[in-house]
Design an enzyme around this catalytic site. Structure first.
Site, mmCIF file in Angstrom:
data_model
loop_
_atom_site.group_PDB
_atom_site.id
_atom_site.type_symbol
_atom_site.label_atom_id
_atom_site.label_comp_id
_atom_site.label_asym_id
_atom_site.label_seq_id
_atom_site.Cartn_x
_atom_site.Cartn_y
_atom_site.Cartn_z
ATOM 1 N N ALA A 130 28.551 13.121 59.490
ATOM 2 C CA ALA A 130 27.148 12.641 58.988
ATOM 3 C C ALA A 130 26.713 11.458 59.724
ATOM 4 C CB ALA A 130 27.116 12.284 57.529
ATOM 5 N N ASN A 161 33.370 9.883 53.643
ATOM 6 C CA ASN A 161 34.059 10.485 54.963
ATOM 7 C C ASN A 161 33.304 9.683 56.038
ATOM 8 O OD1 ASN A 161 35.362 12.756 53.980
ATOM 9 N ND2 ASN A 161 33.486 13.594 53.167
ATOM 10 N N HIS A 170 22.121 5.933 57.062
ATOM 11 C CA HIS A 170 23.404 5.363 57.319
ATOM 12 C C HIS A 170 23.009 4.406 58.629
ATOM 13 C CE1 HIS A 170 25.863 7.530 54.725
ATOM 14 N NE2 HIS A 170 25.595 8.683 55.166
HETATM 15 N N1 LIG Z 1 32.837 14.430 57.660
HETATM 16 C C1 LIG Z 1 31.556 14.279 57.375
HETATM 17 O O1 LIG Z 1 30.645 13.406 57.631
HETATM 18 C C2 LIG Z 1 31.441 15.105 56.123
HETATM 19 C C3 LIG Z 1 30.116 15.381 55.535
HETATM 20 C C4 LIG Z 1 29.834 16.107 54.470
HETATM 21 C C5 LIG Z 1 30.837 16.757 53.877
HETATM 22 N N2 LIG Z 1 32.222 16.418 54.250
HETATM 23 C C6 LIG Z 1 33.234 17.023 53.522
HETATM 24 O O2 LIG Z 1 33.676 18.459 53.755
HETATM 25 C C7 LIG Z 1 34.223 19.175 52.812
HETATM 26 C C8 LIG Z 1 33.318 20.518 52.798
HETATM 27 O O3 LIG Z 1 31.991 20.011 52.347
HETATM 28 P P1 LIG Z 1 30.860 21.404 51.877
HETATM 29 O O4 LIG Z 1 29.773 20.650 51.653
HETATM 30 O O5 LIG Z 1 30.961 22.428 52.887
HETATM 31 O O6 LIG Z 1 31.605 21.507 50.419
HETATM 32 P P2 LIG Z 1 31.457 22.922 49.279
HETATM 33 O O7 LIG Z 1 31.537 21.976 48.046
HETATM 34 O O8 LIG Z 1 30.136 23.342 49.583
HETATM 35 O O9 LIG Z 1 32.409 23.699 49.747
HETATM 36 C C9 LIG Z 1 33.700 23.233 49.576
HETATM 37 C C10 LIG Z 1 34.591 24.544 49.331
HETATM 38 O O10 LIG Z 1 35.909 24.483 49.341
HETATM 39 C C11 LIG Z 1 36.505 25.187 48.201
HETATM 40 N N3 LIG Z 1 37.947 24.193 47.993
HETATM 41 C C12 LIG Z 1 38.117 22.887 47.669
HETATM 42 N N4 LIG Z 1 39.453 22.535 47.471
HETATM 43 C C13 LIG Z 1 40.222 23.559 47.919
HETATM 44 C C14 LIG Z 1 41.489 23.897 48.262
HETATM 45 N N5 LIG Z 1 42.301 22.884 48.119
HETATM 46 N N6 LIG Z 1 41.779 24.994 48.775
HETATM 47 C C15 LIG Z 1 40.842 26.097 49.083
HETATM 48 N N7 LIG Z 1 39.803 25.829 48.924
HETATM 49 C C16 LIG Z 1 39.158 24.734 48.476
HETATM 50 C C17 LIG Z 1 35.740 24.990 47.078
HETATM 51 O O11 LIG Z 1 36.068 26.105 46.181
HETATM 52 C C18 LIG Z 1 34.470 25.029 47.974
HETATM 53 O O12 LIG Z 1 34.027 26.514 47.852
HETATM 54 C C19 LIG Z 1 34.138 18.299 51.744
HETATM 55 O O13 LIG Z 1 35.283 17.492 51.454
HETATM 56 C C20 LIG Z 1 32.988 17.178 52.057
HETATM 57 O O14 LIG Z 1 33.172 15.886 51.312
HETATM 58 C C21 LIG Z 1 32.404 15.686 55.115
#
Ligand SMILES: NC(=O)c1ccc[n+]([C@@H]2O[C@H](COP(=O)([O-])OP(=O)(O)OC[C@H]3O[C@@H](n4cnc5c(N)ncnc54)[C@H](O)[C@@H]3O)[C@@H](O)[C@H]2O)c1
Length: 266
Positions: free
Chosen positions: A127, A187, A215
């Protein structure tokens, strides 16, 4: 060239963008397997792919599909639970839940596993932006690193009336404490910390004029001053995840699958 083999852990908003990029041909990958705590989410994504992936009930089943790259798009817990085994199996790991890597013990376990098998750990810009320039400033010695996050008041649990029409600083201090008090994306702070080699000071502002999550990253070093500003639109599937974060993984995967004659800013 044969499409590269990829598996995905976590079938939510970010995975959905990756799957669509594979289905449209933008990404030259075969998705070999999907894993989620909620298998129905995997099934929904699998239907969108030209070649049906294995819907895995365990990490071992996912790895049995022989992916070269595994994308973690699930949760910080998932990085701890699966990351090392992915790397030990010789697959590279793309980590979206970057906040997990603030745990130094986990980070060094993952780095050791990658070093022993020759696999890699990739952290997309997510992000934020400009992590290449932050890394370059690190070489000169970073003297000041600030992550200023500006959100609409509602996103921080405030009403517009409480702000009297003006922008207000709610917090200044360490990132972990900011994330504990406010619904923030840790993150971004974690990715910055990894690029800079030190944790940023986080400032949180509520701004009644803000319509997007903003940000601003400030870096000062003997090489000069860097200011990066991103204004993020939420992804339609998950309002807590910026569309830019999902697209940054797609772009990373695209770059990893191709040898572009021209490589800009990586
Ligand atoms: N790096 C960045 O800048 C950034 C930005 C946005 C989101 N993220 C992170 O990326 C990840 C995914 O984001 P998203 O929006 O796709 O989330 P989301 O909630 O839409 O999807 C996450 C999926 O992962 C599954 N899940 C969670 N823990 C699990 C586990 N231990 N084993 C198997 N499945 C599991 C959930 O059931 C869900 O379906 C999150 O941790 C979020 O914080 C990072």
């Amino acid at each position: 060239m044969a499409p590269r083999r990829m598996a995905i852990i976590g079938c939510g908003a970010i995975a959905s963008r990756i799957v669509d990029a594979v289905a449209s041909g933008l990404l030259s990958y075969r998705v070999t397997g999907l894993l989620d705590l909620k298998p129905e989410r995997c099934r929904r994504l699998a239907e969108r792919l030209p070649e049906p992936p294995r819907i895995a009930g365990s990490l071992e089943e996912l790895l049995s599909t022989r992916p070269e790259i595994v994308v973690e798009a699930a949760s910080p817990e998932a990085v701890g639970e699966y990351g090392e085994r992915v790397l030990r199996a010789g697959a590279s790991l793309v980590v979206l839940s970057v906040s997990a890597l603030l745990d130094e013990q986990l980070l060094s376990r993952l780095a050791r596993a990658a070093g022993e098998t020759g696999s890699r750990i990739y952290v997309p810009t997510g992000a934020v932006a400009g992590l290449d320039a932050v890394r370059a400033h690190r070489l000169a010695g970073i003297e000041r690193l600030v992550l200023r996050t500006v959100k609409p008041p509602e996103a921080l649990g405030l009403s517009r009336e409480q702000l009297n029409g003006g922008r207000r600083l709610l917090y200044r201090g360490p990132a972990r404490e900011a994330a504990r008090r406010y619904p923030l994306n840790l993150n971004v702070a974690a990715a910055l910390a990894l690029a800079a080699g030190r944790e940023p000071t986080v400032e949180v502002y509520a701004d009644p004029n803000a319509t997007r999550n903003i940000h601003v990253v400030l870096v000062e070093s003997p090489a000069g001053r860097l200011e990066i500003r991103v204004e993020n639109v939420p992804s339609p599937e998950n309002p807590r995840t910026s569309l830019l974060a999902a697209l940054s993984v797609v772009e990373l995967l695209r770059r990893l699958s191709q040898r572009d004659p021209l490589e800009v800013g990586s």
